[in-house]
Scaffold this active site. Structure first.
Site, PDB file in Angstrom:
ATOM      1  CG  ASN A  43      -7.219   4.101  10.926  1.00 35.88           C
ATOM      2  OD1 ASN A  43      -7.935   4.594  11.800  1.00 35.88           O
ATOM      3  ND2 ASN A  43      -6.533   2.992  11.096  1.00 35.88           N
ATOM      4  CB  ALA A 223      12.275   3.642   7.866  1.00 38.70           C
ATOM      5  CG  ASP A 254      -4.545   2.747   7.737  1.00 36.78           C
ATOM      6  OD1 ASP A 254      -4.556   2.079   6.686  1.00 36.78           O
ATOM      7  OD2 ASP A 254      -4.890   2.287   8.844  1.00 36.78           O
ATOM      8  CB  SER A 286       1.493   9.400  11.093  1.00 36.99           C
ATOM      9  OG  SER A 286       2.043   8.229  10.534  1.00 36.99           O
TER      10      SER A 286
HETATM   11  P1  ATP Z   1       1.255  -0.087   9.276  1.00 35.03           P
HETATM   12  O1  ATP Z   1       0.780  -1.493   9.048  1.00 35.03           O
HETATM   13  O2  ATP Z   1       2.264   0.049  10.383  1.00 35.03           O
HETATM   14  O3  ATP Z   1       0.168   0.901   9.352  1.00 35.03           O
HETATM   15  P2  ATP Z   1       2.306  -0.415   6.660  1.00 35.03           P
HETATM   16  O4  ATP Z   1       3.148  -1.629   6.894  1.00 35.03           O
HETATM   17  O5  ATP Z   1       1.040  -0.577   5.915  1.00 35.03           O
HETATM   18  O6  ATP Z   1       2.070   0.367   7.999  1.00 35.03           O
HETATM   19  P3  ATP Z   1       4.709   0.971   5.893  1.00 35.03           P
HETATM   20  O7  ATP Z   1       5.299   0.495   4.630  1.00 35.03           O
HETATM   21  O8  ATP Z   1       5.342   0.500   7.159  1.00 35.03           O
HETATM   22  O9  ATP Z   1       3.148   0.672   5.852  1.00 35.03           O
HETATM   23  O10 ATP Z   1       4.707   2.564   5.946  1.00 35.03           O
HETATM   24  C1  ATP Z   1       3.945   3.358   5.063  1.00 35.03           C
HETATM   25  C2  ATP Z   1       4.673   4.652   4.823  1.00 35.03           C
HETATM   26  O11 ATP Z   1       4.891   5.317   6.078  1.00 35.03           O
HETATM   27  C3  ATP Z   1       6.058   4.493   4.221  1.00 35.03           C
HETATM   28  O12 ATP Z   1       5.995   4.422   2.816  1.00 35.03           O
HETATM   29  C4  ATP Z   1       6.748   5.750   4.712  1.00 35.03           C
HETATM   30  O13 ATP Z   1       6.375   6.843   3.914  1.00 35.03           O
HETATM   31  C5  ATP Z   1       6.138   5.972   6.089  1.00 35.03           C
HETATM   32  N1  ATP Z   1       6.941   5.382   7.180  1.00 35.03           N
HETATM   33  C6  ATP Z   1       6.696   4.240   7.851  1.00 35.03           C
HETATM   34  N2  ATP Z   1       7.626   4.021   8.804  1.00 35.03           N
HETATM   35  C7  ATP Z   1       8.476   5.069   8.747  1.00 35.03           C
HETATM   36  C8  ATP Z   1       9.658   5.451   9.472  1.00 35.03           C
HETATM   37  N3  ATP Z   1      10.135   4.695  10.468  1.00 35.03           N
HETATM   38  N4  ATP Z   1      10.268   6.596   9.113  1.00 35.03           N
HETATM   39  C9  ATP Z   1       9.798   7.378   8.118  1.00 35.03           C
HETATM   40  N5  ATP Z   1       8.697   7.077   7.411  1.00 35.03           N
HETATM   41  C10 ATP Z   1       8.031   5.942   7.704  1.00 35.03           C
END
Ligand code: ATP
Length: 307
Positions: A43, A223, A254, A286
């Protein structure tokens, strides 16, 4: 020679959509089935490649039809597959995912061929790894392969380790060898022992990560964007994400990591905070689309000021 080398996993996502999760022993009729390409290594590599980085993926597939399909897919994404091993007598890694109508999900991962990625495979790819500007690793392949990659890469460029999926006791050598260690808030809570981690308490978590031996640390907060702290001043800095209408956040982490590897390798003049700001934008983009790799944007879909 590649901009980004990824040493990591490939998984086939087998996604069943259902009205609810089955109870133990129950058989349900599902609503829809989809097969997708996943695995954190692939990914992140696909994200970097779609943004324009030349990439090499060091990974391991099974000799089954899933493995053959995945190899073809990676070639279509212009990823160098010279160091993807096809293993006999083992299946390609799979993630069995059930998503309910209310958005709840359950996931079982069977790592399969990913468990075969060895230190020797990494040594075979040494030339490609060491000539890359960025090395990117995660925790979905054996620790020995990751450690070997970090060791051979030392002194060659920027190494990034994404501490996911969550691990309780991360090998201290990983934290010491990674130039940048990146986790989401849940993984950060597990590693620091903190509860209800938030942007306002992130400095405490950052301090803990430095005491564990980390160099630069990044924690993503969905977010809300991400915080980072460099080994120089050790102060947590918050970089907010874009406000978007999220439809599916799967793979956001990712997208963020792949984008970060792209910016660090292709835009060496940018500060880390600017790289994070732009990676937030890619990851935010994404979450506005369904799926994992299907939701990662390509360069031509993005505004030119991001490049
Ligand atoms: P996942 O396990 O769902 O792949 P994660 O938990 O590893 O994701 P997150 O912290 O949820 O990672 O998200 C990574 C980045 O994606 C955040 O730092 C932000 O930049 C972006 N992001 C995630 N969700 C949102 C959202 N709802 N709106 C805007 N940006 C988001």
């Amino acid at each position: 020679m590649p901009d980004v080398a990824v040493v990591g996993s490939c998984m086939i996502d087998l996604i069943t959509y259902s009205s609810r999760l089955p109870k133990p022993g129950e058989t349900l009729l599902g609503l829809k089935f989809e097969k997708g390409f996943g695995g954190k290594g692939a990914n992140q590599c696909v994200t970097a490649a779609r943004l324009g980085a030349s990439t090499v993926l060091v990974s391991s597939l099974g000799s089954d039809s899933n493995g053959q399909e995945y190899l073809k897919k990676l070639e279509e994404e212009n990823i160098n597959t010279a160091h993807i091993k096809t293993q006999e007598n083992i299946h390609t890694g799979v993630a069995q995912i059930t998503v309910t109508s209310s958005g709840e999900n359950s996931i079982i991962i069977v790592q399969g061929s990913n468990l075969c990625l060895s230190g020797e495979n990494v040594i075979e790819a040494k030339k490609h790894i060491c000539s890359s500007k960025v090395l990117l690793c995660q925790f979905e392949v054996p620790l020995l392969a990751t450690l070997e990659a970090l060791r051979v890469y030392q002194g060659h460029g920027t190494s990034i380790v994404n501490g996911a999926p969550a691990v309780n006791n991360v090998d201290p050598d990983i934290l010491r060898l990674a130039d940048i260690f990146c986790v989401n808030e849940t993984e950060a809570e597990l590693m620091t022992g903190m509860k209800d981690l938030s942007i306002s308490t992130a400095q405490q978590a950052v301090d803990k990560f430095f005491s564990l031996g980390c160099n630069t640390i990044i924690i993503t907060f969905g977010a809300q964007g991400a915080i980072h702290a460099s080994s120089k001043n050790k102060t947590a800095i918050h970089t907010p994400s874009e406000t978007v209408k999220a439809v599916d956040t799967t793979g956001a982490g990712d997208a963020f990591l792949g984008a970060l590897a792209y910016y660090i390798s292709n835009h060496p003049g940018l500060s880390l905070q600017e790289c994070i700001k732009r990676s937030n934008k890619i990851a935010a983009q994404s979450v506005t689309k369904l799926g994992t790799q299907t939701s990662f944007p390509s360069r031509k879909e993005l505004p030119s000021e991001l490049f």
